[in-house]
Scaffold this active site. Structure first.
Site, PDB file in Angstrom:
ATOM      1  N   ARG A 132      28.815  50.999  33.717  1.00 16.21           N
ATOM      2  CA  ARG A 132      29.649  50.594  32.559  1.00 16.21           C
ATOM      3  C   ARG A 132      31.143  50.762  32.809  1.00 16.21           C
ATOM      4  O   ARG A 132      31.937  50.933  31.887  1.00 16.21           O
ATOM      5  CB  ARG A 132      29.248  51.359  31.296  1.00 16.21           C
ATOM      6  CG  ARG A 132      27.804  51.111  30.912  1.00 16.21           C
ATOM      7  CD  ARG A 132      27.533  51.520  29.494  1.00 16.21           C
ATOM      8  NE  ARG A 132      26.140  51.258  29.172  1.00 16.21           N
ATOM      9  CZ  ARG A 132      25.165  52.127  29.355  1.00 16.21           C
ATOM     10  NH1 ARG A 132      25.427  53.332  29.838  1.00 16.21           N
ATOM     11  NH2 ARG A 132      23.941  51.808  29.058  1.00 16.21           N
ATOM     12  N   LYS A 154      41.718  40.116  34.715  1.00 16.20           N
ATOM     13  CA  LYS A 154      40.690  39.077  34.555  1.00 16.20           C
ATOM     14  C   LYS A 154      39.788  39.151  35.776  1.00 16.20           C
ATOM     15  O   LYS A 154      40.264  39.002  36.909  1.00 16.20           O
ATOM     16  CB  LYS A 154      41.322  37.682  34.483  1.00 16.20           C
ATOM     17  CG  LYS A 154      41.715  37.261  33.098  1.00 16.20           C
ATOM     18  CD  LYS A 154      42.059  35.782  33.095  1.00 16.20           C
ATOM     19  CE  LYS A 154      42.540  35.335  31.737  1.00 16.20           C
ATOM     20  NZ  LYS A 154      43.011  33.933  31.748  1.00 16.20           N
ATOM     21  N   GLU A 169      51.827  29.262  42.106  1.00 15.18           N
ATOM     22  CA  GLU A 169      51.769  30.195  40.971  1.00 15.18           C
ATOM     23  C   GLU A 169      53.125  30.872  40.747  1.00 15.18           C
ATOM     24  O   GLU A 169      53.466  31.216  39.630  1.00 15.18           O
ATOM     25  CB  GLU A 169      50.680  31.255  41.185  1.00 15.18           C
ATOM     26  CG  GLU A 169      49.255  30.711  41.285  1.00 15.18           C
ATOM     27  CD  GLU A 169      48.599  30.433  39.929  1.00 15.18           C
ATOM     28  OE1 GLU A 169      49.233  30.647  38.884  1.00 15.18           O
ATOM     29  OE2 GLU A 169      47.430  29.987  39.936  1.00 15.18           O
ATOM     30  N   LYS A 199      54.137  38.465  34.531  1.00 14.94           N
ATOM     31  CA  LYS A 199      52.724  38.507  34.160  1.00 14.94           C
ATOM     32  C   LYS A 199      52.426  39.780  33.368  1.00 14.94           C
ATOM     33  O   LYS A 199      51.727  39.743  32.352  1.00 14.94           O
ATOM     34  CB  LYS A 199      51.825  38.417  35.393  1.00 14.94           C
ATOM     35  CG  LYS A 199      50.362  38.466  35.005  1.00 14.94           C
ATOM     36  CD  LYS A 199      49.452  37.694  35.879  1.00 14.94           C
ATOM     37  CE  LYS A 199      48.058  37.650  35.237  1.00 14.94           C
ATOM     38  NZ  LYS A 199      47.061  37.041  36.073  1.00 14.94           N
ATOM     39  N   GLU A 250      43.952  37.239  25.940  1.00 20.33           N
ATOM     40  CA  GLU A 250      44.243  35.813  25.748  1.00 20.33           C
ATOM     41  C   GLU A 250      43.859  35.291  24.366  1.00 20.33           C
ATOM     42  O   GLU A 250      43.147  34.304  24.222  1.00 20.33           O
ATOM     43  CB  GLU A 250      43.567  34.979  26.855  1.00 20.33           C
ATOM     44  CG  GLU A 250      44.257  33.632  27.036  1.00 20.33           C
ATOM     45  CD  GLU A 250      43.819  32.903  28.297  1.00 20.33           C
ATOM     46  OE1 GLU A 250      43.855  33.485  29.389  1.00 20.33           O
ATOM     47  OE2 GLU A 250      43.445  31.734  28.172  1.00 20.33           O
ATOM     48  N   ARG A 289      48.972  34.790  26.323  1.00 22.22           N
ATOM     49  CA  ARG A 289      48.499  34.822  27.718  1.00 22.22           C
ATOM     50  C   ARG A 289      48.160  33.421  28.224  1.00 22.22           C
ATOM     51  O   ARG A 289      48.229  33.149  29.425  1.00 22.22           O
ATOM     52  CB  ARG A 289      47.292  35.761  27.869  1.00 22.22           C
ATOM     53  CG  ARG A 289      46.893  35.934  29.329  1.00 22.22           C
ATOM     54  CD  ARG A 289      46.007  37.125  29.581  1.00 22.22           C
ATOM     55  NE  ARG A 289      45.673  37.186  30.994  1.00 22.22           N
ATOM     56  CZ  ARG A 289      45.182  38.246  31.618  1.00 22.22           C
ATOM     57  NH1 ARG A 289      44.967  39.354  30.966  1.00 22.22           N
ATOM     58  NH2 ARG A 289      44.901  38.205  32.908  1.00 22.22           N
ATOM     59  N   ASN A 326      48.594  29.634  31.879  1.00 25.96           N
ATOM     60  CA  ASN A 326      47.802  28.480  32.314  1.00 25.96           C
ATOM     61  C   ASN A 326      48.633  27.207  32.412  1.00 25.96           C
ATOM     62  O   ASN A 326      48.073  26.110  32.482  1.00 25.96           O
ATOM     63  CB  ASN A 326      46.626  28.259  31.355  1.00 25.96           C
ATOM     64  CG  ASN A 326      45.695  29.450  31.355  1.00 25.96           C
ATOM     65  OD1 ASN A 326      45.451  30.052  32.399  1.00 25.96           O
ATOM     66  ND2 ASN A 326      45.202  29.827  30.185  1.00 25.96           N
ATOM     67  N   HIS A 351      47.403  24.315  34.465  1.00 28.51           N
ATOM     68  CA  HIS A 351      46.002  24.560  34.809  1.00 28.51           C
ATOM     69  C   HIS A 351      45.028  23.560  34.188  1.00 28.51           C
ATOM     70  O   HIS A 351      43.946  23.355  34.727  1.00 28.51           O
ATOM     71  CB  HIS A 351      45.594  25.988  34.427  1.00 28.51           C
ATOM     72  CG  HIS A 351      46.094  27.025  35.400  1.00 28.51           C
ATOM     73  ND1 HIS A 351      47.431  27.264  35.602  1.00 28.51           N
ATOM     74  CD2 HIS A 351      45.434  27.872  36.240  1.00 28.51           C
ATOM     75  CE1 HIS A 351      47.568  28.223  36.512  1.00 28.51           C
ATOM     76  NE2 HIS A 351      46.375  28.608  36.913  1.00 28.51           N
ATOM     77  N   HIS A 404      42.517  22.026  36.743  1.00 30.83           N
ATOM     78  CA  HIS A 404      41.056  22.180  36.725  1.00 30.83           C
ATOM     79  C   HIS A 404      40.366  20.824  36.821  1.00 30.83           C
ATOM     80  O   HIS A 404      39.332  20.693  37.480  1.00 30.83           O
ATOM     81  CB  HIS A 404      40.610  22.947  35.473  1.00 30.83           C
ATOM     82  CG  HIS A 404      41.016  24.399  35.527  1.00 30.83           C
ATOM     83  ND1 HIS A 404      41.241  25.169  34.415  1.00 30.83           N
ATOM     84  CD2 HIS A 404      41.270  25.217  36.583  1.00 30.83           C
ATOM     85  CE1 HIS A 404      41.602  26.390  34.785  1.00 30.83           C
ATOM     86  NE2 HIS A 404      41.630  26.434  36.093  1.00 30.83           N
ATOM     87  N   HIS A 431      43.591  25.635  44.915  1.00 25.69           N
ATOM     88  CA  HIS A 431      43.900  25.909  43.505  1.00 25.69           C
ATOM     89  C   HIS A 431      45.423  25.894  43.246  1.00 25.69           C
ATOM     90  O   HIS A 431      45.902  25.221  42.329  1.00 25.69           O
ATOM     91  CB  HIS A 431      43.295  27.257  43.087  1.00 25.69           C
ATOM     92  CG  HIS A 431      43.665  27.656  41.698  1.00 25.69           C
ATOM     93  ND1 HIS A 431      43.149  27.039  40.572  1.00 25.69           N
ATOM     94  CD2 HIS A 431      44.540  28.590  41.234  1.00 25.69           C
ATOM     95  CE1 HIS A 431      43.673  27.580  39.494  1.00 25.69           C
ATOM     96  NE2 HIS A 431      44.526  28.528  39.856  1.00 25.69           N
TER      97      HIS A 431
HETATM   98  N1  GLY Z   1      45.539  33.626  35.761  1.00 27.58           N
HETATM   99  C1  GLY Z   1      45.802  33.581  34.397  1.00 27.58           C
HETATM  100  C2  GLY Z   1      45.646  34.904  33.711  1.00 27.58           C
HETATM  101  O1  GLY Z   1      45.494  35.915  34.362  1.00 27.58           O
HETATM  102  O2  GLY Z   1      45.659  34.954  32.513  1.00 27.58           O
END
Ligand code: GLY
Length: 375
Positions: A127, A149, A191, A233, A243, A247, A251, A254, A258, A272
């Site tokens: 956990r 993430k 990025e 970030k 998010e 957040r 993107n 993105h 995608h 990417h």
């Molecule tokens: N890569 C986008 C984020 O970490 O929210």
């Protein structure tokens, strides 16, 4: 951000799970003392991939040994296919066989694939155990290693199975960047440029002036670019860890990316970060078409990408692309769709991105078709 030579430190001050990102040449040497402080057992488990292991694993293990920390390593196959259930199971079972407990620390040594997979394994092991990110690619240093993430891919889509689980430390050694191919470096740069475009016009101005030096190996420029990206970030993640709002600004580019990755079969045709860079250009084209920003802004974005020697438009992607309507459909499969509505990150200018679902399909199609028609 604080700089105590030779490292720059960015703090991610999340309540109860704050951590530091250390950035600079040779920062890997901090792994020994920092991890020794964190762990109860003088033993560290490292998960990496075969490519990174050949370059950096022995150095990391020597650094740990210098602090009387023994270590063992699991080496997975390199590549996106590793972010799957099978390798997650391999990783978790290996960590259990190594008797990793709550007080221990797992190290993710690698690019975004290893960071995402190991972060997820750490999230579900007992956990939740702590993990340290040692990102070795530019993309991982400026994006995926920061913010918690974690994920693996499903046949239904990329990153669909995962958890938010913050690392306990990030060591972004900019010396690692010298071992990247130019293509991988530039894909990661996609990025970096995103941060300037989404929220810091002065950073984008600096990139326009100095990013070729960074590309060509200037260490101070590399540290500055990685540090500012991580700082931006961190600020966004501290405002909106899971998010629910801001957040999503991360993107930028993105939604287009995608769709392009899906259209090119997640293959070597488009990395990417290359898709993010092209997607940022398209997001500015769409913003200009909708009268949100000046016509000059998308030209400025594309001119910068070209100057860096990067793919800057749809026509730089090798091979045939499907028609614009199919690309739009692929955008509809993006996991950021809410109530069937596409969410776009658009901009009122360089450094002024915002989130909206008020976009007409006809405008998206027109932007894609116009760029494709330029050949
Ligand atoms: N890569 C986008 C984020 O970490 O929210």
């Amino acid at each position: 951000m604080t700089t105590t030579e030779p490292y720059t430190t960015v703090s991610v001050d999340l309540p109860g799970r704050a951590y530091e990102i250390l950035i600079g040449p040779g920062v890997l040497s901090e792994a020994g003392p920092r991890i020794a402080e964190m762990t109860r057992r003088p033993h560290v488990t490292i998960v990496t991939d075969a490519h990174v292991a050949a370059l950096h694993l022995a150095t990391l293990q020597e650094i740990l040994a210098g602090q009387n920390l023994t270590s063992s390593a699991l080496t997975l196959p390199p590549g996106e296919a590793t972010k799957c259930w099978r390798e997650l199971e391999t990783t978790v079972e290996w960590l259990l066989s190594e008797k990793v407990e709550r007080g221990d620390v797992v190290v993710a040594l690698g690019g975004g694939v290893i960071g995402d997979l190991v972060g997820f394994a750490a999230a579900i092991m007992r956990r939740g155990v702590r993990y340290v990110q040692v990102p070795t690619s530019l993309l991982a240093q400026v994006d995926s290693s920061v913010g918690g993430k974690t994920a693996i891919n499903s046949p239904a889509g990329k990153n669909l199975i995962g958890a938010f689980h913050q690392p306990s430390l990030v060591l972004a050694d900019t010396d690692f960047l010298a071992t990247l191919t130019q293509r991988d470096f530039l894909a990661g740069y996609g990025e970096v440029v995103k941060y300037g475009l989404l929220g810091d016009a002065a950073f984008f101005d600096w990139l326009e002036a100095d990013a070729t030096a960074m590309r060509d190996g200037d260490v101070a420029a590399r540290v500055r670019a990685v540090a500012r990206s991580c700082e931006m970030k961190a600020e966004i993640v501290m405002r909106d860890e899971t998010e629910q709002g801001d957040r999503a600004l991360l993107n930028l580019g993105h939604t287009f990316c995608h769709a392009l990755e899906a259209a090119t079969g997640y293959s070597d045709r488009l990395l990417h970060g290359e898709g993010v860079a092209i997607g940022c250009g398209l997001a500015f084209e769409l913003s200009a078409r909708m009268g949100l920003c000046s016509q000059e802004d998308p030209s400025r974005v594309q001119a910068h990408l070209k100057k860096m020697g990067m793919k800057s438009t749809l026509n730089d992607i090798p091979g045939e692309l499907p028609p614009a309507a199919t690309l739009l459909e692929l955008m509809g499969q993006d996991k950021k769709v809410i109530d069937g509505k596409l969410r776009f990150i658009l901009a009122r200018g360089i450094g002024e991105a915002f989130i909206t679902d008020d976009v007409q399909a006809a405008d998206v199609i027109a932007v894609l078709e116009n760029q494709l028609a330029l050949g």
